[in-house]
Design an enzyme around this catalytic site. Structure first.
Site, PDB file in Angstrom:
ATOM      1  N   SER A 107       0.888  -1.299  -0.201  1.00  0.00           N
ATOM      2  CA  SER A 107       0.027  -0.019   0.170  1.00  0.00           C
ATOM      3  C   SER A 107       0.868   1.223   0.073  1.00  0.00           C
ATOM      4  O   SER A 107       1.767   1.381  -0.930  1.00  0.00           O
ATOM      5  CB  SER A 107      -0.852   0.048   0.882  1.00  0.00           C
ATOM      6  OG  SER A 107      -1.951   0.799   1.180  1.00  0.00           O
ATOM      7  N   ASP A 245      -9.250  -5.310  -4.943  1.00  0.00           N
ATOM      8  CA  ASP A 245      -8.593  -4.399  -4.348  1.00  0.00           C
ATOM      9  C   ASP A 245      -8.602  -2.969  -4.430  1.00  0.00           C
ATOM     10  O   ASP A 245      -9.239  -2.594  -5.743  1.00  0.00           O
ATOM     11  CB  ASP A 245      -6.982  -4.503  -4.595  1.00  0.00           C
ATOM     12  CG  ASP A 245      -5.845  -4.045  -3.505  1.00  0.00           C
ATOM     13  OD1 ASP A 245      -6.243  -3.097  -3.104  1.00  0.00           O
ATOM     14  OD2 ASP A 245      -4.882  -4.870  -3.637  1.00  0.00           O
ATOM     15  N   HIS A 272      -7.483  -5.650  -0.526  1.00  0.00           N
ATOM     16  CA  HIS A 272      -6.242  -5.149  -0.064  1.00  0.00           C
ATOM     17  C   HIS A 272      -5.349  -6.026   0.897  1.00  0.00           C
ATOM     18  O   HIS A 272      -4.329  -5.574   0.950  1.00  0.00           O
ATOM     19  CB  HIS A 272      -6.714  -3.727   0.574  1.00  0.00           C
ATOM     20  CG  HIS A 272      -5.578  -2.663   0.445  1.00  0.00           C
ATOM     21  ND1 HIS A 272      -4.756  -2.486  -0.527  1.00  0.00           N
ATOM     22  CD2 HIS A 272      -5.046  -1.894   1.395  1.00  0.00           C
ATOM     23  CE1 HIS A 272      -3.956  -1.502  -0.378  1.00  0.00           C
ATOM     24  NE2 HIS A 272      -4.014  -0.964   0.890  1.00  0.00           N
TER      25      HIS A 272
END
Length: 295
Positions: A107, A245, A272
């Site tokens: 991320s 995601d 995610h």
């Protein structure tokens, strides 16, 4: 498969007059160096998901970035820049004597990993870009599609609160909660390490760099775009993305198209947090990749 493991070593590292805390697992010759997401999250959720790589002979190192977890928490907003975090990452790597590493960024940690790879290419053996992007304006356009799936009335409600700055209104928070369960973690109960990181979230770095939530980018990274620079990253690269995601497969493909030595793993039935949502779809391709670059 992930499990909670006590760190074998704990290190305090001085960074620009402040203190960050690093955690080391195992004693393998090959080091997987983790950069967790956020910004502003303690490293627990990513650390606990990858410390299990010691079973395959790797050393695993994570650290609480400045402003998070056990690290110092200054309040000077001038500290919250990707450039400063790049230098922090290099300070930690050098202080622990890690040598050349397999850098895994998740991320926000992936954005940081990209800028770090461009600044310090000589320190990398490989790069793993998990659930991340290299083009923020493109991500924003993808997020608009995810928001649109809630329906025009809900989107209009969200836009009203965003214009007014009333992000804490219950109806706005309800929409964000629904998006989180669709595109951040699709498990009915989020794993304990994720809950720990979220419960200790420092919104100072997050708000300054990203924005008020996962689906609205207003911070100093909103125009960040490294797609033109990705051809300079020549180490073997694995891109990981959940099929649902928030940082979408389309974002992952933009990175793959620009990176000279990239492969991609689209993890089914995941968003995610694929290492928690679908471990069987996440770990074997990761281990295959690491094995291919350590032979």
């Amino acid at each position: 498969m992930w499990r909670e493991i006590e760190p074998h070593e704990r290190h305090e590292v001085s960074v620009g007059g402040h203190r960050v805390v690093a955690y080391s697992f195992g004693a393998g010759e090959e080091t997987v160096f983790l950069l967790n997401g956020g910004p502003g999250l303690a490293c627990d959720y990513l650390r606990e998901a990858h410390s299990c790589l010691i079973d395959q002979g790797y050393r695993v190192v994570a650290f609480d970035q400045l402003g998070t977890g056990a690290a110092d928490r200054p309040t000077d907003t001038a500290l919250w820049t990707i450039e400063r975090y790049v230098e922090e990452t290099e300070t930690v790597r050098a202080a622990l004597g890690l040598g050349k590493v397999h850098l895994l960024g998740h991320s926000w940690g992936g954005w940081l990993a990209i800028d770090y790879a461009l600044a310090y290419p000589q320190t990398l053996k490989s790069l793993i870009l998990a659930d991340t992007v290299a083009d923020m304006p493109h991500l924003v356009s993808e997020l608009e599609k995810l928001r649109a799936a809630l329906g025009p009335e809900t989107v209009a409600m969200m836009q009203k609160h965003e214009a007014a700055g009333t992000f804490d209104h219950p109806e706005y928070q309800a929409a964000i909660t629904l998006l989180n369960y669709r595109h951040v973690c699709r498990l009915p109960e989020w794993p304990a390490p994720v809950q720990r990181s979220l419960a200790d979230w420092n919104m100072g770095p997050y708000g300054t760099m990203q924005g008020p939530n996962e689906f609205l980018y207003t911070g100093n990274l909103k125009d960040w775009n490294r797609i033109p620079d990705l051809p300079k990253i020549t180490v073997p690269t694995l891109i990981v993305v959940g099929e649902r995601d928030e940082l979408t497969p389309a974002c992952a493909m933009r990175m793959k198209s620009a990176l000279p030595q990239a492969r991609i793993n689209v993890v089914a039935n995941a968003s995610h947090m694929p290492f928690y949502e679908n471990p069987a779809g996440y770990y074997p391709p990761l281990l295959d990749f690491l094995a291919s670059v350590t032979r």
